[in-house]
Scaffold this motif. Structure first.
Motif, PDB file in Angstrom:
ATOM      1  N   PRO A  22       0.834  -1.206   0.000  1.00  6.79           N
ATOM      2  CA  PRO A  22       0.000   0.000   0.000  1.00  6.79           C
ATOM      3  C   PRO A  22       0.870   1.259   0.000  1.00  6.79           C
ATOM      4  O   PRO A  22       2.012   1.232   0.467  1.00  6.79           O
ATOM      5  N   ARG A  23       0.319   2.337  -0.513  1.00 12.84           N
ATOM      6  CA  ARG A  23       1.132   3.556  -0.660  1.00 12.84           C
ATOM      7  C   ARG A  23       1.279   4.334   0.630  1.00 12.84           C
ATOM      8  O   ARG A  23       2.075   5.273   0.694  1.00 12.84           O
ATOM      9  N   GLN A  24       0.522   3.967   1.627  1.00 15.16           N
ATOM     10  CA  GLN A  24       0.689   4.574   2.947  1.00 15.16           C
ATOM     11  C   GLN A  24       0.353   3.535   4.008  1.00 15.16           C
ATOM     12  O   GLN A  24      -0.298   2.532   3.700  1.00 15.16           O
ATOM     13  N   PHE A  60      12.553   5.666   8.616  1.00 21.84           N
ATOM     14  CA  PHE A  60      13.299   4.554   8.008  1.00 21.84           C
ATOM     15  C   PHE A  60      13.941   4.985   6.701  1.00 21.84           C
ATOM     16  O   PHE A  60      13.681   6.081   6.189  1.00 21.84           O
ATOM     17  N   LEU A  61      14.752   4.088   6.164  1.00 26.03           N
ATOM     18  CA  LEU A  61      15.396   4.345   4.865  1.00 26.03           C
ATOM     19  C   LEU A  61      14.680   3.571   3.771  1.00 26.03           C
ATOM     20  O   LEU A  61      14.431   2.368   3.929  1.00 26.03           O
ATOM     21  N   PHE A  62      14.377   4.243   2.670  1.00 28.94           N
ATOM     22  CA  PHE A  62      13.872   3.551   1.476  1.00 28.94           C
ATOM     23  C   PHE A  62      15.086   2.872   0.840  1.00 28.94           C
ATOM     24  O   PHE A  62      15.622   3.329  -0.164  1.00 28.94           O
ATOM     25  N   HIS A  63      15.528   1.780   1.466  1.00 26.39           N
ATOM     26  CA  HIS A  63      16.841   1.229   1.072  1.00 26.39           C
ATOM     27  C   HIS A  63      16.843   0.683  -0.347  1.00 26.39           C
ATOM     28  O   HIS A  63      17.910   0.541  -0.934  1.00 26.39           O
ATOM     29  N   GLN A  64      15.666   0.399  -0.906  1.00 24.27           N
ATOM     30  CA  GLN A  64      15.654  -0.089  -2.296  1.00 24.27           C
ATOM     31  C   GLN A  64      15.307   1.022  -3.282  1.00 24.27           C
ATOM     32  O   GLN A  64      14.887   0.756  -4.403  1.00 24.27           O
ATOM     33  N   ALA A  65      15.429   2.269  -2.861  1.00 25.65           N
ATOM     34  CA  ALA A  65      15.155   3.370  -3.790  1.00 25.65           C
ATOM     35  C   ALA A  65      16.191   4.481  -3.635  1.00 25.65           C
ATOM     36  O   ALA A  65      15.943   5.612  -4.039  1.00 25.65           O
ATOM     37  N   LEU A  66      17.344   4.139  -3.056  1.00 29.20           N
ATOM     38  CA  LEU A  66      18.342   5.194  -2.822  1.00 29.20           C
ATOM     39  C   LEU A  66      19.005   5.586  -4.138  1.00 29.20           C
ATOM     40  O   LEU A  66      19.291   4.743  -4.980  1.00 29.20           O
ATOM     41  N   GLN A 101       8.672   7.844   6.500  1.00 27.01           N
ATOM     42  CA  GLN A 101       8.063   7.881   7.834  1.00 27.01           C
ATOM     43  C   GLN A 101       6.667   7.282   7.755  1.00 27.01           C
ATOM     44  O   GLN A 101       5.914   7.562   6.827  1.00 27.01           O
ATOM     45  N   SER A 102       6.346   6.444   8.716  1.00 19.09           N
ATOM     46  CA  SER A 102       5.035   5.801   8.736  1.00 19.09           C
ATOM     47  C   SER A 102       4.536   5.704  10.170  1.00 19.09           C
ATOM     48  O   SER A 102       5.309   5.376  11.077  1.00 19.09           O
ATOM     49  N   VAL A 103       3.233   5.975  10.330  1.00 24.13           N
ATOM     50  CA  VAL A 103       2.582   5.704  11.619  1.00 24.13           C
ATOM     51  C   VAL A 103       2.040   4.288  11.562  1.00 24.13           C
ATOM     52  O   VAL A 103       1.244   3.975  10.673  1.00 24.13           O
ATOM     53  N   LEU A 121       5.922  -1.201   4.678  1.00 25.29           N
ATOM     54  CA  LEU A 121       7.380  -1.324   4.627  1.00 25.29           C
ATOM     55  C   LEU A 121       7.815  -2.658   4.042  1.00 25.29           C
ATOM     56  O   LEU A 121       7.296  -3.715   4.421  1.00 25.29           O
ATOM     57  N   LEU A 122       8.790  -2.564   3.186  1.00 27.76           N
ATOM     58  CA  LEU A 122       9.394  -3.740   2.564  1.00 27.76           C
ATOM     59  C   LEU A 122      10.189  -4.545   3.597  1.00 27.76           C
ATOM     60  O   LEU A 122      10.775  -3.968   4.517  1.00 27.76           O
ATOM     61  N   ASP A 123      10.242  -5.852   3.383  1.00 30.72           N
ATOM     62  CA  ASP A 123      11.072  -6.711   4.233  1.00 30.72           C
ATOM     63  C   ASP A 123      12.532  -6.220   4.189  1.00 30.72           C
ATOM     64  O   ASP A 123      13.055  -5.917   3.110  1.00 30.72           O
ATOM     65  N   GLY A 124      13.155  -6.116   5.338  1.00 35.14           N
ATOM     66  CA  GLY A 124      14.557  -5.695   5.393  1.00 35.14           C
ATOM     67  C   GLY A 124      14.746  -4.193   5.507  1.00 35.14           C
ATOM     68  O   GLY A 124      15.885  -3.712   5.499  1.00 35.14           O
ATOM     69  N   THR A 125      13.656  -3.441   5.625  1.00 36.08           N
ATOM     70  CA  THR A 125      13.780  -1.975   5.719  1.00 36.08           C
ATOM     71  C   THR A 125      14.567  -1.573   6.979  1.00 36.08           C
ATOM     72  O   THR A 125      14.210  -1.976   8.089  1.00 36.08           O
ATOM     73  N   PRO A 126      15.624  -0.769   6.797  1.00 32.99           N
ATOM     74  CA  PRO A 126      16.382  -0.297   7.965  1.00 32.99           C
ATOM     75  C   PRO A 126      15.634   0.850   8.664  1.00 32.99           C
ATOM     76  O   PRO A 126      15.237   1.824   8.012  1.00 32.99           O
TER      77      PRO A 126
HETATM   78  N1  SAM Z   1       4.633   6.128   4.597  1.00 32.98           N
HETATM   79  C1  SAM Z   1       5.947   6.341   4.026  1.00 32.98           C
HETATM   80  C2  SAM Z   1       6.231   7.801   3.838  1.00 32.98           C
HETATM   81  O1  SAM Z   1       5.276   8.564   3.640  1.00 32.98           O
HETATM   82  O2  SAM Z   1       7.385   8.193   3.895  1.00 32.98           O
HETATM   83  C3  SAM Z   1       6.125   5.587   2.732  1.00 32.98           C
HETATM   84  C4  SAM Z   1       5.332   6.104   1.586  1.00 32.98           C
HETATM   85  S1  SAM Z   1       5.896   5.422   0.095  1.00 32.98           S
HETATM   86  C5  SAM Z   1       4.868   6.256  -1.072  1.00 32.98           C
HETATM   87  C6  SAM Z   1       5.227   3.804   0.173  1.00 32.98           C
HETATM   88  C7  SAM Z   1       5.890   2.881  -0.807  1.00 32.98           C
HETATM   89  O3  SAM Z   1       7.249   2.749  -0.481  1.00 32.98           O
HETATM   90  C8  SAM Z   1       5.342   1.475  -0.768  1.00 32.98           C
HETATM   91  O4  SAM Z   1       4.248   1.343  -1.616  1.00 32.98           O
HETATM   92  C9  SAM Z   1       6.541   0.613  -1.197  1.00 32.98           C
HETATM   93  O5  SAM Z   1       6.449   0.265  -2.566  1.00 32.98           O
HETATM   94  C10 SAM Z   1       7.742   1.532  -0.994  1.00 32.98           C
HETATM   95  N2  SAM Z   1       8.689   1.021  -0.013  1.00 32.98           N
HETATM   96  C11 SAM Z   1       8.421   0.553   1.224  1.00 32.98           C
HETATM   97  N3  SAM Z   1       9.561   0.212   1.857  1.00 32.98           N
HETATM   98  C12 SAM Z   1      10.575   0.492   0.984  1.00 32.98           C
HETATM   99  C13 SAM Z   1      11.993   0.367   1.062  1.00 32.98           C
HETATM  100  N4  SAM Z   1      12.594  -0.107   2.143  1.00 32.98           N
HETATM  101  N5  SAM Z   1      12.724   0.734  -0.032  1.00 32.98           N
HETATM  102  C14 SAM Z   1      12.124   1.214  -1.145  1.00 32.98           C
HETATM  103  N6  SAM Z   1      10.776   1.366  -1.270  1.00 32.98           N
HETATM  104  C15 SAM Z   1      10.020   0.998  -0.211  1.00 32.98           C
END
Ligand code: SAM
Length: 231
Positions: A22-24, A60-66, A101-103, A121-126
């Motif tokens: 989900p996107r949030q 947290f870190l979006f570790h798969q989108a850095l 950031q997520s609640v 959050l993705l598995d392994g998120t720091p």
């Molecule tokens: N609630 C958070 C925020 O507002 O910062 C995340 C919002 S972001 C739009 C949500 C998306 O982040 C998810 O749909 C997922 O595809 C992606 N995501 C989640 N964990 C991630 C990670 N560790 N690395 C890269 N992408 C991630």
């Protein structure tokens, strides 16, 4: 000038890939995971008092989108992926410093482990930090956001009989609300907005250790085809 940060733990999540998350947070209450804390924070002292809190903020870190090169504009899926807006007006994953950031709901606390639900959050998120949600300060009655003014519209999810039986059986094995997780995540319609899928096209994603496949028998409607142990 630069600063360095280090994870205080990592999330073990139901989501094994970015697709269909989900996107949030809060959009899929059945999305669960465990935040495993690293030393020295795995000591009970670090979480003492947290049992009095229902929800926490995770940073947290979006570790798969850095990315090395910062983006100024992004195309949020929320706007159909074809309209660009300033990165700071969105919650896009591609952003300076890659911080999310997520609640999330705190279901159980024990030294070294926080059980969470409603995660995105993705598995392994720091995870960099945990802060208690403070309702009187964090919930703003008069707040508005004209880019994202309400939760995304949901689409209908139906099941092949066999797929539903498979999902129930894996739910029992995993002791997880797998049927609800699949329905809540697929109802968000994970496919990119620009794809107009034919009924023959199969989509798939991994939740926990099972692969879920579905198709769109008609626009705006999902049918789950099978739920099989990942190979
Ligand atoms: N609630 C958070 C925020 O507002 O910062 C995340 C919002 S972001 C739009 C949500 C998306 O982040 C998810 O749909 C997922 O595809 C992606 N995501 C989640 N964990 C991630 C990670 N560790 N690395 C890269 N992408 C991630």
């Amino acid at each position: 000038m630069s600063y360095s940060v280090s994870p205080i733990g990592f999330v073990r999540s139901c989501f094994k890939e970015k697709f269909a998350i989900p996107r949030q947070p809060q959009l899929a209450p059945a999305a669960r995971g465990v935040l495993e804390l690293l030393a020295p924070f795995d000591n009970g002292d670090a979480i003492q008092g947290l049992e009095q809190v229902s929800h926490v903020w995770l940073l947290f870190l979006f570790h798969q989108a850095l990315e090395d090169k910062p983006r100024l504009k992004v195309r949020p899926p929320r706007l159909g992926g074809n309209q660009s807006v300033g990165v700071f007006s969105t919650r896009a994953t591609h952003r300076p410093n890659g911080i999310g950031q997520s609640v999330v709901k705190l279901d159980k606390v024990e030294p070294g482990k926080l059980w969470l639900s409603g995660i995105d959050l993705l598995d392994g998120t720091p995870v960099l930090d945990i802060k208690p949600y403070v309702p009187y300060a964090d919930s703003v009655m008069e707040a508005y956001n004209r880019i994202a003014d309400s939760a995304p519209a949901l689409i209908g999810v139906t099941w092949q009989d066999e797929a539903l039986l498979q999902a129930h059986s894996h739910a029992q094995r995993l002791a997880e609300p797998l049927v609800a997780l699949i329905e809540q995540c697929l109802a968000q319609d994970p496919r990119p907005a620009y794809q107009q899928p034919s009924p023959e096209r199969r989509y798939g994603v991994r939740f926990w250790d099972v692969d879920v496949h579905w198709h769109y028998p008609q626009p705006g409607c999902i049918r789950v085809l099978d739920v099989l142990l990942a190979g």
